[in-house]
Enzyme design. Structure first.
Site, short mmCIF file in Angstrom:
data_model
loop_
_atom_site.label_atom_id
_atom_site.label_comp_id
_atom_site.label_asym_id
_atom_site.label_seq_id
_atom_site.Cartn_x
_atom_site.Cartn_y
_atom_site.Cartn_z
N ARG A 1 35.05 27.64 27.22
CA ARG A 1 33.96 28.09 28.19
C ARG A 1 32.75 28.06 27.75
O ARG A 1 31.68 27.73 28.29
CB ARG A 1 34.35 29.58 28.60
CG ARG A 1 35.60 29.57 29.47
CD ARG A 1 35.64 30.80 29.96
NE ARG A 1 34.84 31.45 30.85
CZ ARG A 1 34.80 31.75 32.16
NH1 ARG A 1 35.91 31.21 32.82
NH2 ARG A 1 34.02 32.02 32.94
N TYR B 1 47.08 25.90 26.13
CA TYR B 1 46.71 24.57 26.06
C TYR B 1 45.63 24.39 24.81
O TYR B 1 45.12 25.44 24.48
CB TYR B 1 46.02 24.22 27.36
CG TYR B 1 45.10 24.95 28.00
CD1 TYR B 1 43.68 24.75 27.72
CD2 TYR B 1 45.36 25.94 28.79
CE1 TYR B 1 42.84 25.68 28.34
CE2 TYR B 1 44.55 26.64 29.35
CZ TYR B 1 43.20 26.64 29.32
OH TYR B 1 42.13 27.32 29.69
N ASP C 1 32.80 32.90 42.56
CA ASP C 1 33.64 34.33 42.55
C ASP C 1 32.79 35.40 43.31
O ASP C 1 33.40 36.09 43.78
CB ASP C 1 33.72 34.63 41.02
CG ASP C 1 35.09 33.93 40.44
OD1 ASP C 1 35.63 33.28 40.84
OD2 ASP C 1 35.35 34.57 39.32
P1 FAD Z 1 30.68 33.84 36.71
O1 FAD Z 1 31.15 32.57 35.79
O2 FAD Z 1 31.55 35.11 36.34
O3 FAD Z 1 29.21 34.19 36.24
C1 FAD Z 1 28.43 35.11 37.01
C2 FAD Z 1 27.12 35.12 36.24
O4 FAD Z 1 26.28 36.12 36.91
C3 FAD Z 1 27.39 35.79 34.71
O5 FAD Z 1 26.68 35.25 33.70
C4 FAD Z 1 26.96 37.34 35.04
O6 FAD Z 1 26.33 37.82 33.74
C5 FAD Z 1 25.88 37.28 35.97
N1 FAD Z 1 25.36 38.45 36.87
C6 FAD Z 1 26.55 39.32 37.49
N2 FAD Z 1 25.86 40.16 38.12
C7 FAD Z 1 24.36 39.88 37.91
C8 FAD Z 1 23.31 40.69 38.32
N3 FAD Z 1 23.34 41.61 39.43
N4 FAD Z 1 22.01 40.19 38.12
C9 FAD Z 1 21.88 39.03 37.21
N5 FAD Z 1 23.08 38.32 36.64
C10 FAD Z 1 24.30 38.71 37.01
N6 FAD Z 1 38.66 28.58 36.46
C11 FAD Z 1 39.15 27.30 36.27
O7 FAD Z 1 38.63 26.41 37.26
N7 FAD Z 1 39.79 26.85 35.32
C12 FAD Z 1 40.75 27.57 34.44
O8 FAD Z 1 41.27 27.17 33.47
C13 FAD Z 1 40.23 29.11 34.36
N8 FAD Z 1 40.58 29.91 33.56
C14 FAD Z 1 40.35 31.17 33.70
C15 FAD Z 1 40.70 31.95 32.77
C16 FAD Z 1 40.59 33.21 32.56
C17 FAD Z 1 40.86 34.27 31.55
C18 FAD Z 1 39.70 33.83 33.66
C19 FAD Z 1 39.31 35.30 33.65
C20 FAD Z 1 39.21 33.08 34.79
C21 FAD Z 1 39.39 31.59 34.77
N9 FAD Z 1 39.18 30.79 35.64
C22 FAD Z 1 39.32 29.78 35.64
C23 FAD Z 1 38.20 31.27 36.70
C24 FAD Z 1 36.71 31.05 36.45
O9 FAD Z 1 36.31 31.23 35.04
C25 FAD Z 1 35.77 31.61 37.25
O10 FAD Z 1 36.36 31.45 38.59
C26 FAD Z 1 34.24 31.48 37.27
O11 FAD Z 1 33.84 31.48 36.01
C27 FAD Z 1 33.61 31.84 38.26
O12 FAD Z 1 32.21 31.29 38.28
P2 FAD Z 1 30.86 32.20 39.11
O13 FAD Z 1 29.48 31.19 38.37
O14 FAD Z 1 31.09 32.01 40.22
O15 FAD Z 1 30.85 33.42 38.18
#
Ligand code: FAD
Length: 403
Positions: free
Chosen positions: A106, A208, A286
């Site tokens: 990641r 993996y 998410d």
């Molecule tokens: P995030 O990556 O969670 O990013 C959110 C960002 O917003 C963070 O940097 C956080 O600090 C910031 N933030 C939050 N609140 C605030 C605020 N109030 N003000 C300013 N900044 C803020 N998905 C896959 O596709 N393949 C995989 O193999 C996979 N494996 C996974 C394994 C694990 C263990 C986990 C937990 C998840 C996995 N996922 C996988 C899911 C995937 O990681 C998430 O769905 C993805 O990271 C979501 O991306 P995002 O950008 O929506 O949120």
């Protein structure tokens, strides 16, 4: 081309936030990203990027950088019983682009995306926590340090506990699935570049390779009666993990023996929200549709969202039309993906005669029709939201088409 010179604020420098920031900047928008953390850092975990996610990374010009991190190409998924005996082997050669299924660290993915966003002119501001967003034609964004901003559009990519989503929808309480998951990265071994799934009653392990095989990612899931918090960053002891999987055979146990830094989290199921935008505030990833990890698609769905949102905003000067179109294009596909992930959990955890039946079925399927399972997911992996469009010169595009 109506993204040009628009003043867009993205909240969250995660996978979805950095992808949409680069896509919007490449389309001419003035993009600022606010990230609450004081440095761009990622949890120590692996992530699978399937061809549908890589299609977007290619279109925004980061495919080569991603491959240069040493991300192994997935060769197959091998299903094993609790003792490590092979039940079935499903090669990825059945996919349309079999070399486009990658296992990444990641942190490597985030580094590539952050560099690429900055290179496209995105201003990433760290240590900036958003506390409240008021929707409207000119949304108001209030930060924890007292600063207020009023951009033309706010994109909430702030993850599972999204603050921005509160300006858009009323979140329903998620429910605990009765499962917890540990994750760890251990030193690699000489296994081929395959994902392995060890299945036992009430628990399973997915593992993996990462970083040219020097490391291995582990996600270990166990059924539990209760749990309270939904967080990825809670620590647990290696002993607790090993104890939970002590009934497994020597092969999976040897893997867990190498685990040192362990995180544990409770798995919660969320309903996909019906509303993804309000006024000039929109959410992705998410923040709007958290998913269970059993299909490894959370990040890929966020990446796809990012492309579609940027494209729709560029297609029309009417923001409402663009946001409606983004939501309606994404809704059905995201729902199907989230539901498929939810349905996978039980299959991996069967015991008794049911397990025998399913294991036998998998053995037969794996021997007789090795690529049937991978083709079953063609709707997911072979879909390309970019429809072949690219925002960068073709020179950096991969021409690989076979294993
Ligand atoms: P995030 O990556 O969670 O990013 C959110 C960002 O917003 C963070 O940097 C956080 O600090 C910031 N933030 C939050 N609140 C605030 C605020 N109030 N003000 C300013 N900044 C803020 N998905 C896959 O596709 N393949 C995989 O193999 C996979 N494996 C996974 C394994 C694990 C263990 C986990 C937990 C998840 C996995 N996922 C996988 C899911 C995937 O990681 C998430 O769905 C993805 O990271 C979501 O991306 P995002 O950008 O929506 O949120």
């Amino acid at each position: 081309m109506s993204c040009r010179n628009r003043d867009i604020l993205v909240v969250g420098a995660g996978i979805g936030g950095l992808t949409v920031a680069r896509a919007l900047a490449l389309r001419g928008a003035n993009v600022t990203v606010l990230e609450q953390a004081d440095a761009i850092r990622e949890v120590g975990a692996g992530i699978q990027i399937s061809p549908n996610g890589l299609a977007v990374l290619r279109a925004i010009g980061v495919e080569e950088a991603v491959r240069n991190t040493g991300a192994p190409v997935a060769k197959a998924l091998v299903l094993r019983d609790r003792n490590g005996r092979g039940l079935a082997r499903f090669p990825f050669s059945g996919l349309k682009r079999p070399r486009d299924y990658l296992f990444l660290h990641r942190a490597d993915l985030i580094d590539v995306l952050a560099d690429a966003a900055r290179e496209a002119g995105v201003n990433i501001r760290l240590g900036k926590r958003v506390e409240k967003v008021e929707p409207g034609g000119r949304p108001q964004v209030h930060l924890a340090d007292g600063e207020s901003l009023s951009p033309e559009l706010v994109v909430g990519a702030d993850g599972l506990h999204s603050v921005v989503s509160q300006a858009v929808l009323r979140r329903e309480e998620p429910f605990f699935t009765g499962q917890v998951a540990w994750r760890a990265i251990v030193t690699g071994d000489d296994r081929p570049f395959e994902a392995e799934l060890y299945m036992a009653p009430g628990r399973h392990i997915v593992t993996y390779p990462l970083c040219d095989g020097r490391l291995r990612n582990i996600v270990a899931v166990e059924e539990r009666a209760d749990w309270t918090t939904e967080s990825w960053s809670r620590k647990d002891s290696p002993q607790a993990l090993r104890a939970a999987f002590s009934s497994l055979g020597s092969r999976p146990r040897a893997l867990l023996e190498r685990a040192e830094n362990i995180n544990i989290w409770g798995l919660f199921r969320h309903r996909v929200a019906d509303k993804w935008h309000a006024g000039h505030v929109v959410i992705l990833g998410d923040a709007v549709h958290p998913t269970l990890p059993f299909l490894a698609q959370g990040a890929c769905m966020a990446i796809e969202d990012a492309w579609v949102l940027a494209k729709k905003l560029d297609d029309t000067s009417d923001t409402r039309t663009a946001l409606d179109s983004y939501q309606s294009i994404r809704m059905a596909r995201v729902k199907k993906t989230v539901h498929t992930a939810s349905g996978n959990a039980w299959r991996f955890h069967l015991g008794g005669p049911l397990a025998l039946g399913v294991n036998l079925g998998m053995r037969v399927a794996g021997v007789a029709y090795p690529s049937v399972m991978t083709r079953t997911f063609s709707w997911l992996y072979d879909h390309d939201v970019t429809e072949g469009e690219t925002l960068v010169p073709q020179a950096s595009r991969s021409t690989q088409t076979g294993t």
